[in-house]
Design an enzyme around this catalytic site. Structure first.
Site, PDB file in Angstrom:
ATOM      1  N   GLY A 377     -14.859 -32.551  13.919  1.00  6.74           N
ATOM      2  CA  GLY A 377     -15.808 -31.642  13.287  1.00  6.74           C
ATOM      3  C   GLY A 377     -15.646 -30.184  13.645  1.00  6.74           C
ATOM      4  CE  LYS A 378     -10.285 -29.252  16.351  1.00 10.85           C
ATOM      5  NZ  LYS A 378     -10.270 -30.708  16.096  1.00 10.85           N
ATOM      6  CB  SER A 699      -3.273 -39.858  35.093  1.00 14.05           C
ATOM      7  OG  SER A 699      -2.913 -40.218  33.793  1.00 14.05           O
ATOM      8  CE  LYS A 742      -6.459 -40.182  31.536  1.00 14.46           C
ATOM      9  NZ  LYS A 742      -6.069 -39.828  32.899  1.00 14.46           N
TER      10      LYS A 742
HETATM   11  N1  ATP Z   1     -21.055 -34.696  14.301  1.00 10.66           N
HETATM   12  C1  ATP Z   1     -20.747 -34.817  13.013  1.00 10.66           C
HETATM   13  N2  ATP Z   1     -21.702 -34.984  12.114  1.00 10.66           N
HETATM   14  C2  ATP Z   1     -21.397 -35.093  10.816  1.00 10.66           C
HETATM   15  N3  ATP Z   1     -20.174 -35.053  10.312  1.00 10.66           N
HETATM   16  C3  ATP Z   1     -19.155 -34.874  11.157  1.00 10.66           C
HETATM   17  C4  ATP Z   1     -19.392 -34.737  12.545  1.00 10.66           C
HETATM   18  N4  ATP Z   1     -18.221 -34.568  13.145  1.00 10.66           N
HETATM   19  C5  ATP Z   1     -17.275 -34.592  12.192  1.00 10.66           C
HETATM   20  N5  ATP Z   1     -17.820 -34.764  10.984  1.00 10.66           N
HETATM   21  C6  ATP Z   1     -17.136 -34.844   9.709  1.00 10.66           C
HETATM   22  O1  ATP Z   1     -15.799 -35.271   9.942  1.00 10.66           O
HETATM   23  C7  ATP Z   1     -14.900 -34.663   9.031  1.00 10.66           C
HETATM   24  C8  ATP Z   1     -13.745 -34.087   9.748  1.00 10.66           C
HETATM   25  O2  ATP Z   1     -14.123 -32.957  10.493  1.00 10.66           O
HETATM   26  P1  ATP Z   1     -13.272 -31.632  10.599  1.00 10.66           P
HETATM   27  O3  ATP Z   1     -12.404 -31.461   9.403  1.00 10.66           O
HETATM   28  O4  ATP Z   1     -14.174 -30.527  10.943  1.00 10.66           O
HETATM   29  O5  ATP Z   1     -12.353 -31.988  11.814  1.00 10.66           O
HETATM   30  P2  ATP Z   1     -11.552 -31.031  12.794  1.00 10.66           P
HETATM   31  O6  ATP Z   1     -12.138 -31.156  14.133  1.00 10.66           O
HETATM   32  O7  ATP Z   1     -11.467 -29.675  12.216  1.00 10.66           O
HETATM   33  O8  ATP Z   1     -10.140 -31.730  12.832  1.00 10.66           O
HETATM   34  P3  ATP Z   1      -8.668 -31.088  12.897  1.00 10.66           P
HETATM   35  O9  ATP Z   1      -8.357 -30.813  14.334  1.00 10.66           O
HETATM   36  O10 ATP Z   1      -7.797 -32.162  12.362  1.00 10.66           O
HETATM   37  O11 ATP Z   1      -8.699 -29.871  12.045  1.00 10.66           O
HETATM   38  C9  ATP Z   1     -15.691 -33.629   8.267  1.00 10.66           C
HETATM   39  O12 ATP Z   1     -15.983 -34.121   6.995  1.00 10.66           O
HETATM   40  C10 ATP Z   1     -16.959 -33.476   9.101  1.00 10.66           C
HETATM   41  O13 ATP Z   1     -18.051 -33.157   8.282  1.00 10.66           O
HETATM   42 MG    MG Z   2      -9.874 -28.662  11.294  1.00 20.04          MG
END
Ligand code: ATP
Ligand code: MG
Length: 809
Positions: A377-378, A699, A742
């Site tokens: 979700g970043k 590790s 982990k």
């Molecule tokens: N805590 C959360 N609540 C609701 N939806 C989430 C949550 N975490 C992730 N998602 C959903 O998961 C999907 C993937 O998230 P996102 O694209 O932001 O990943 P990312 O961390 O940017 O990954 P990457 O490193 O591959 O870019 C999105 O559709 C996002 O809305």
């Molecule tokens: Mg991303």
């Protein structure tokens, strides 16, 4: 005899001196206006007067006549008194008759003097006396005169564009003094008609050459003076006058080419947009300069489109456009909660950050950096922040960028050059204060094309970024209102200088329970909507089905694959509806298998299966994509010469920890009932499968030791047990990193017991909630002996350990 009017120069000359008397002859006389024909010269002469035409028609070609010029060229029908006394005997080579008059090609034969006119009708006739040409004896003085005449003449030719160089050659190759003077006098542009006539009348060759030389020198002087004056005048023409003049010329040319209008309209449109773009004065001045240039170049030229593209970039950039409402932390908190489940710590820190922004709208603080595995979700948090503060969102990926120019753009002199990604992103955002996400800063490249990280530093540095200069734009753009957020999978590979400026926010990944909730609250509603399944056509996932998806169809820290699989199921369901197949809309675990095929992952089964042989132990690894389990295999074979073989892309640190583990095992062999002599007769092979992935770090030390002891004692490691910890030669277990990831990975893989260093107990308490551990048993150990105690099963009728037949080749 006609009265001769003499020019002042003629008056200075000695009177015509007749040296030898030739017999008089009678011939027709052709009067000419402004022309002097010298002996040996060939001239085309236009005749139009009735008397001259009568002469020509009775005479015809290849006949001689006398040619004399008028004293006053304006006289239309000159009589004897209106003519010079000295002329030329000429041969008519060709007569070309034309509509009005005729063209005669005459060659000068010799000088002559008129003695008496014998007739005036229908044309003049006269008694003439030829004037013989007497070449003087060459003296040094005369020779010097000749040479200088040639030299000066050459200078005049080279300074006068409409005189051909051939003339200079012809003059240089003329040997006779008299002929040389005649030739030059016939050509020299600055000589007046009376002066030419004077040359004709100078029978004395020495005097003639001196006369011509004098006039040549004068001519050269005049020419030089003229050039000097001209260049002065040109210098005095001011720049604006010049531009005006050139622009007028250009207009004329464009009109001629029929291309003026389009270009001008375009320029005017750009000018209007430019006025409205909200640029600073400095930028505007630069843009205006380019616009003026554009108005001067032809729309057909390649340069035109280069300049136009540049100006289009300039007018479409959001120089003055902002969208930010003042930050409202309360509202922001609500929006963050709407978009993402849980992530409490993360949201807290984001809100802290926004609170500072609310109090102090100038961004001077560190840049947020979200670090975590894919799909946690970043990126979507970044979008959510933009929504929470009411700003536009822009995103670029830094992954694989090698070239500084990708950030900062190429100079316009490159063909096809463009602004860098930062400026492109701002154009897409169409405001100058968006939330701007720089994804994957950990995957920045660096090579000979320059270091993108240092360009990025400039972008992010609040001290510098108010005057960020893109190479393509070549004017400063103010980035200080942009809210930059970066993301990365791992911290280590982010360039040091960048990391210093960042506030790191960790997103380690989700437990199964969290994933279930995220699936029901966010992923399923979104996917059903996207695939056209609204409420009445309904689709309900059972809790069990979602868990089945998480456990058996995905293996990830985030939820991206989970969302994809949910999407696939929605589409299958949509198809069933479209095909009219009866369906309750309930998705069960069984239906999941029917729709997606057999489960893809059985980590629990895998862990249990693989540890059924002695020599295999399960380790836990931290990877950029979250944690994972790792199998360590130890095998042996007869030999003893090779000692230890290691395979499976082990990094240097991991190889050292294998060595350390083996040393510890050999040192403590007897304690586990292993014959120390055995090491002399066997070779040991340690392999970490799952092959091509490079593995490193200390590790896995205790896992190596456990695999070795298991292999040598033929005691199996307990099923569903995993471990992590660094080993020392003294048999201590040292703490390691990545405990949270982990543990989550162990849980995902169906591990029920985890052995980890005693000193990592604090990490478990701080970073993990009890539901994330669930029913797993965690063992905290200080010494490797304890590891063996917990991990190894009593020797049973286990299948034989991994043994290879014969030495390896
Ligand atoms: N805590 C959360 N609540 C609701 N939806 C989430 C949550 N975490 C992730 N998602 C959903 O998961 C999907 C993937 O998230 P996102 O694209 O932001 O990943 P990312 O961390 O940017 O990954 P990457 O490193 O591959 O870019 C999105 O559709 C996002 O809305
Ligand atoms: Mg991303």
């Amino acid at each position: 005899m006609p009265v001769e009017e003499k020019t002042p120069e003629q008056a200075e000359q000695e009177p015509v001196e007749v040296l030898t008397h030739e017999p008089a002859e009678e011939m027709p006389i052709l009067t000419v206006r402004d022309t002097v024909l010298f002996p040996h010269a060939l001239l085309p002469i236009n005749v139009g007067r009735p008397s001259s035409l009568a002469l020509v028609s009775t005479l015809g070609e290849n006949r001689l006549l006398g040619m004399v010029s008028q004293l006053d060229p304006r006289e239309d029908s000159p009589g004897p008194k209106d003519l010079y006394a000295v002329g030329t005997v000429a041969m008519i080579h060709k007569v070309v008759r034309m509509k009005e008059g005729a063209l005669l090609f005459c060659e000068g034969v010799s000088r002559m003097r008129i003695l008496t006119y014998t007739s005036t009708d229908p044309y003049l006739r006269a008694q003439v006396e030829r004037l013989p040409e007497l070449e003087p004896e060459p003296t040094p003085e005369l020779e010097a005169l000749r040479r200088d005449t040639i030299a000066v003449f050459q200078q005049i030719v080279s300074a006068t564009p409409n005189l051909s160089d051939d003339l200079a050659t012809a003059v240089a190759s003329t040997a006779e003094f008299g002929r040389l003077a005649d030739l030059v006098a016939g050509i020299l542009p600055g000589l007046s008609h009376p002066e030419r006539q004077a040359v004709l009348e100078l029978v004395d060759v020495r005097a003639r050459l001196a006369f011509v030389h004098k006039h040549l020198a004068r001519e050269l002087e005049l020419l030089e003076l003229r050039n000097k004056i001209q260049s002065q005048v040109q210098g005095q023409l001011s720049q604006t006058q010049r531009e005006f003049y050139l622009r007028e010329q250009l207009k004329a040319i464009q009109k001629e080419l029929g291309e003026g209008d389009d270009g001008r309209r375009e320029v005017e449109e750009l000018r209007e947009k430019l006025e409205a773009a909200g640029m600073t004065d400095e930028v505007k001045a630069e843009a205006m300069k380019e616009l003026n240039r554009l108005s001067r170049i032809s729309p057909m030229s390649p340069e035109y489109s280069v300049t136009r593209t540049y100006l289009e970039w300039m007018v479409t950039l959001p120089w003055g456009v902002t969208s930010a409402d003042p930050v409202n932390v309360q509202r922001a908190a609500e929006i963050l909660d709407q978009d993402h489940y849980n992530l409490e710590k993360v949201k807290e820190r984001i809100l802290d950050y926004l609170a500072v922004l609310q109090l102090k709208p100038i961004l001077k603080g560190p840049i947020l950096c979200f670090v975590g595995p894919p799909g946690v979700g970043k990126t979507s948090l970044g979008k959510s922040i933009a929504r929470a503060v009411g700003r536009k969102f822009a995103r670029i990926s830094m992954g694989g960028m090698h070239d500084e120019a990708e950030i900062r753009g190429h100079r316009r002199t490159y063909i096809g050059s463009l602004p860098g990604q930062i400026i492109q992103g701002l154009r897409r955002a169409a405001t100058r204060d968006p939330v701007f996400m720089l994804d994957e800063v950990d995957k920045l490249g660096r090579d000979f094309r320059g270091d993108p990280a240092s360009a990025l530093l400039e972008v992010l540095d609040p001290e510098q970024n108010s005057t960020f200069r893109d190479n393509y734009l070549d004017v400063p753009f103010d980035l200080s209102k942009v809210l930059f957020i970066t993301t990365a999978n791992v911290l280590d590979t982010i360039p040091e200088a960048l990391r210093d400026r960042m506030e790191i926010i960790d997103l380690p990944g989700y437990t199964e329970q969290e994933k279930v909730i995220i699936a029901f609250r966010y992923l399923i509603p979104r996917q059903t909507k996207e695939n056209g399944l609204d409420e009445d056509k309904g689709i309900q996932f059972s809790d069990e089905a979602v868990r089945h998806l998480i456990r058996r169809y995905t293996r990830e820290a985030g939820v991206r694959s989970l969302e994809r699989e949910i999407g696939t199921i929605c589409r299958k369901r949509a198809r069933r509806i479209a095909e009219g197949r009866p369906d309750t809309g309930e998705i069960t675990a069984g239906l999941v298998e029917e729709m997606l095929g057999a489960p893809r992952f059985r980590p629990d089964v895998e862990v249990a299966e693989r540890t059924r042989r002695p020599g295999v132990a399960v380790g836990l690894a931290w990877t950029p994509v979250g944690g994972d389990v790792l199998f360590v295999e130890a095998g042996r074979m007869p030999g003893g010469s090779k000692g230890l073989i290691m395979t499976g892309q082990l990094g240097a640190v991991m190889q050292e920890s294998v060595q350390a583990a083996l040393t510890w095992v050999r040192g403590n062999a007897t304690r586990y009932g292993i014959d120390p002599e055995i090491f002399k007769t066997i070779d040991i092979h340690v392999h970490v499968p799952a092959g091509a992935i490079p593995k490193d770090g200390p590790s896995a030390g205790i896992t190596m030791a456990a695999a070795l002891v298991s292999m040598l004692t033929e005691r199996c490691v307990r099923p569903n047990l995993a471990m992590t910890g660094e080993i020392t030669l003294a048999g201590q277990v040292l703490p390691v990193g990545g405990i949270k990831e982990k543990v989550l990975a162990a849980k995902r893989s169906g591990v029920r017991e985890v052995i980890m260093p005693f000193e990592n107990e604090v990490n478990v308490k701080e970073d993990l909630k009890s539901e994330q551990i669930g029913d797993m048993t965690l063992h905290f150990v200080k010494m490797v002996d304890e590891v063996m105690e917990i991990a190894l099963q009593p020797r049973a009728d286990a299948p034989s350990p991994i043994a290879l037949q014969g030495p390896m080749r």
